[in-house]
Motif scaffolding. Structure first.
Motif, PDB file in Angstrom:
ATOM      1  N   ASP A 194       0.821  -1.210   0.000  1.00  0.00           N
ATOM      2  CA  ASP A 194       0.000   0.000   0.000  1.00  0.00           C
ATOM      3  C   ASP A 194       0.854   1.258   0.000  1.00  0.00           C
ATOM      4  O   ASP A 194       0.528   2.248  -0.648  1.00  0.00           O
ATOM      5  N   ARG A 195       1.954   1.220   0.702  1.00  0.00           N
ATOM      6  CA  ARG A 195       2.818   2.409   0.807  1.00  0.00           C
ATOM      7  C   ARG A 195       3.702   2.627  -0.411  1.00  0.00           C
ATOM      8  O   ARG A 195       3.958   3.745  -0.795  1.00  0.00           O
ATOM      9  N   TYR A 196       4.193   1.524  -0.989  1.00  0.00           N
ATOM     10  CA  TYR A 196       5.246   1.660  -1.997  1.00  0.00           C
ATOM     11  C   TYR A 196       4.875   1.214  -3.401  1.00  0.00           C
ATOM     12  O   TYR A 196       5.674   1.380  -4.317  1.00  0.00           O
ATOM     13  N   ALA A 197       3.700   0.658  -3.602  1.00  0.00           N
ATOM     14  CA  ALA A 197       3.303   0.226  -4.938  1.00  0.00           C
ATOM     15  C   ALA A 197       2.070   1.000  -5.375  1.00  0.00           C
ATOM     16  O   ALA A 197       1.152   1.225  -4.590  1.00  0.00           O
ATOM     17  N   ARG A 198       2.077   1.412  -6.614  1.00  0.00           N
ATOM     18  CA  ARG A 198       0.879   2.060  -7.153  1.00  0.00           C
ATOM     19  C   ARG A 198      -0.229   1.016  -7.170  1.00  0.00           C
ATOM     20  O   ARG A 198      -0.015  -0.107  -7.600  1.00  0.00           O
ATOM     21  N   PHE A 199      -1.387   1.364  -6.691  1.00  0.00           N
ATOM     22  CA  PHE A 199      -2.513   0.437  -6.573  1.00  0.00           C
ATOM     23  C   PHE A 199      -2.148  -0.764  -5.693  1.00  0.00           C
ATOM     24  O   PHE A 199      -2.510  -1.899  -5.980  1.00  0.00           O
ATOM     25  N   GLY A 200      -1.431  -0.504  -4.598  1.00  0.00           N
ATOM     26  CA  GLY A 200      -0.924  -1.564  -3.735  1.00  0.00           C
ATOM     27  C   GLY A 200      -1.988  -2.469  -3.152  1.00  0.00           C
ATOM     28  O   GLY A 200      -1.785  -3.685  -3.061  1.00  0.00           O
ATOM     29  N   ILE A 201      -3.135  -1.922  -2.751  1.00  0.00           N
ATOM     30  CA  ILE A 201      -4.192  -2.758  -2.184  1.00  0.00           C
ATOM     31  C   ILE A 201      -4.797  -3.650  -3.263  1.00  0.00           C
ATOM     32  O   ILE A 201      -5.091  -4.822  -3.020  1.00  0.00           O
ATOM     33  N   LEU A 202      -4.946  -3.119  -4.470  1.00  0.00           N
ATOM     34  CA  LEU A 202      -5.421  -3.944  -5.578  1.00  0.00           C
ATOM     35  C   LEU A 202      -4.432  -5.080  -5.849  1.00  0.00           C
ATOM     36  O   LEU A 202      -4.829  -6.231  -6.046  1.00  0.00           O
ATOM     37  N   VAL A 203      -3.146  -4.771  -5.828  1.00  0.00           N
ATOM     38  CA  VAL A 203      -2.119  -5.795  -6.021  1.00  0.00           C
ATOM     39  C   VAL A 203      -2.198  -6.840  -4.910  1.00  0.00           C
ATOM     40  O   VAL A 203      -2.160  -8.049  -5.162  1.00  0.00           O
ATOM     41  N   ALA A 204      -2.332  -6.392  -3.663  1.00  0.00           N
ATOM     42  CA  ALA A 204      -2.409  -7.318  -2.526  1.00  0.00           C
ATOM     43  C   ALA A 204      -3.623  -8.229  -2.649  1.00  0.00           C
ATOM     44  O   ALA A 204      -3.514  -9.451  -2.461  1.00  0.00           O
ATOM     45  N   ASN A 205      -4.784  -7.666  -2.963  1.00  0.00           N
ATOM     46  CA  ASN A 205      -5.999  -8.469  -3.074  1.00  0.00           C
ATOM     47  C   ASN A 205      -5.923  -9.443  -4.242  1.00  0.00           C
ATOM     48  O   ASN A 205      -6.313 -10.603  -4.120  1.00  0.00           O
ATOM     49  N   THR A 206      -5.412  -8.985  -5.374  1.00  0.00           N
ATOM     50  CA  THR A 206      -5.303  -9.843  -6.549  1.00  0.00           C
ATOM     51  C   THR A 206      -4.296 -10.961  -6.305  1.00  0.00           C
ATOM     52  O   THR A 206      -4.549 -12.129  -6.627  1.00  0.00           O
ATOM     53  N   LEU A 207      -3.164 -10.628  -5.701  1.00  0.00           N
ATOM     54  CA  LEU A 207      -2.158 -11.635  -5.377  1.00  0.00           C
ATOM     55  C   LEU A 207      -2.717 -12.649  -4.377  1.00  0.00           C
ATOM     56  O   LEU A 207      -2.522 -13.861  -4.525  1.00  0.00           O
ATOM     57  N   GLY A 208      -3.440 -12.168  -3.383  1.00  0.00           N
ATOM     58  CA  GLY A 208      -4.056 -13.068  -2.414  1.00  0.00           C
ATOM     59  C   GLY A 208      -5.042 -14.024  -3.074  1.00  0.00           C
ATOM     60  O   GLY A 208      -5.057 -15.220  -2.770  1.00  0.00           O
ATOM     61  N   CYS A 209      -5.865 -13.517  -3.994  1.00  0.00           N
ATOM     62  CA  CYS A 209      -6.821 -14.371  -4.704  1.00  0.00           C
ATOM     63  C   CYS A 209      -6.101 -15.391  -5.581  1.00  0.00           C
ATOM     64  O   CYS A 209      -6.503 -16.554  -5.655  1.00  0.00           O
ATOM     65  N   LEU A 210      -5.031 -14.971  -6.235  1.00  0.00           N
ATOM     66  CA  LEU A 210      -4.240 -15.883  -7.064  1.00  0.00           C
ATOM     67  C   LEU A 210      -3.653 -17.004  -6.213  1.00  0.00           C
ATOM     68  O   LEU A 210      -3.776 -18.191  -6.544  1.00  0.00           O
ATOM     69  N   LEU A 211      -3.027 -16.631  -5.099  1.00  0.00           N
ATOM     70  CA  LEU A 211      -2.423 -17.634  -4.217  1.00  0.00           C
ATOM     71  C   LEU A 211      -3.465 -18.564  -3.603  1.00  0.00           C
ATOM     72  O   LEU A 211      -3.255 -19.775  -3.521  1.00  0.00           O
ATOM     73  N   LEU A 212      -4.592 -18.005  -3.188  1.00  0.00           N
ATOM     74  CA  LEU A 212      -5.637 -18.830  -2.593  1.00  0.00           C
ATOM     75  C   LEU A 212      -6.241 -19.767  -3.633  1.00  0.00           C
ATOM     76  O   LEU A 212      -6.519 -20.931  -3.343  1.00  0.00           O
ATOM     77  N   GLY A 213      -6.428 -19.283  -4.852  1.00  0.00           N
ATOM     78  CA  GLY A 213      -6.920 -20.145  -5.930  1.00  0.00           C
ATOM     79  C   GLY A 213      -5.959 -21.284  -6.201  1.00  0.00           C
ATOM     80  O   GLY A 213      -6.359 -22.438  -6.366  1.00  0.00           O
ATOM     81  N   PHE A 214      -4.667 -20.973  -6.235  1.00  0.00           N
ATOM     82  CA  PHE A 214      -3.650 -21.997  -6.459  1.00  0.00           C
ATOM     83  C   PHE A 214      -3.654 -23.015  -5.318  1.00  0.00           C
ATOM     84  O   PHE A 214      -3.661 -24.228  -5.544  1.00  0.00           O
TER      85      PHE A 214
END
Length: 133
Positions: A28-48
């Motif tokens: 959230d602090r250092y990436a543009r759209f950090g929360i979107l990245v976190a949520n998308t990455l979490g969904c990807l990992l959970l799906g896997f």
């Protein structure tokens, strides 16, 4: 999937949750759209993770130990991924935009996060069939 609730599992979820929350904060602090990245990455990992675990359970080959044991899956999914991808933060951001009169932006925040989450979860489940672990 059921896991015996032991002290090790509870501590594992707590430690995984701490790591996921710190990772979400850094994104959230250092990436543009950090929360979107976190949520998308979490969904990807959970799906896997779900895809791998369900493939094992359908083959009646659930290991008692290892990466896809019920205890480890619980720690990773509830702890690390649960804290990394939180839609509470998205809700807060969308509500702030809504109250500020930016209703289209609030709706857009929700739409993008939900669509990216569904797509990433599907990709994660698809990848689970391709990766040999």
């Amino acid at each position: 999937m059921t896991t015996t609730l032991s002290l090790a599992v509870v501590l594992g979820v707590a430690l995984g949750g701490a790591a996921g929350a710190v990772l979400r904060l850094l994104l959230d602090r250092y990436a543009r759209f950090g929360i979107l990245v976190a949520n998308t990455l979490g969904c990807l990992l959970l799906g896997f993770l779900y895809g791998e675990f369900s493939a094992l359970t359908s083959a009646d080959a659930v290991p008692d130990n290892g990466l896809f044991s019920p205890g480890v899956v619980t720690v990773i999914s509830y702890g690390l991924i649960g804290a990394l991808s939180t839609f509470a933060t998205v809700s807060l951001r969308a509500a702030q935009r809504w109250v500020d009169g930016h209703r289209m932006q609030a709706a857009w925040i929700w739409l993008v996060n939900v669509v990216c989450g569904f797509v990433a979860a599907g990709i994660g489940m698809g990848l689970s069939g391709l990766v040999e672990l």
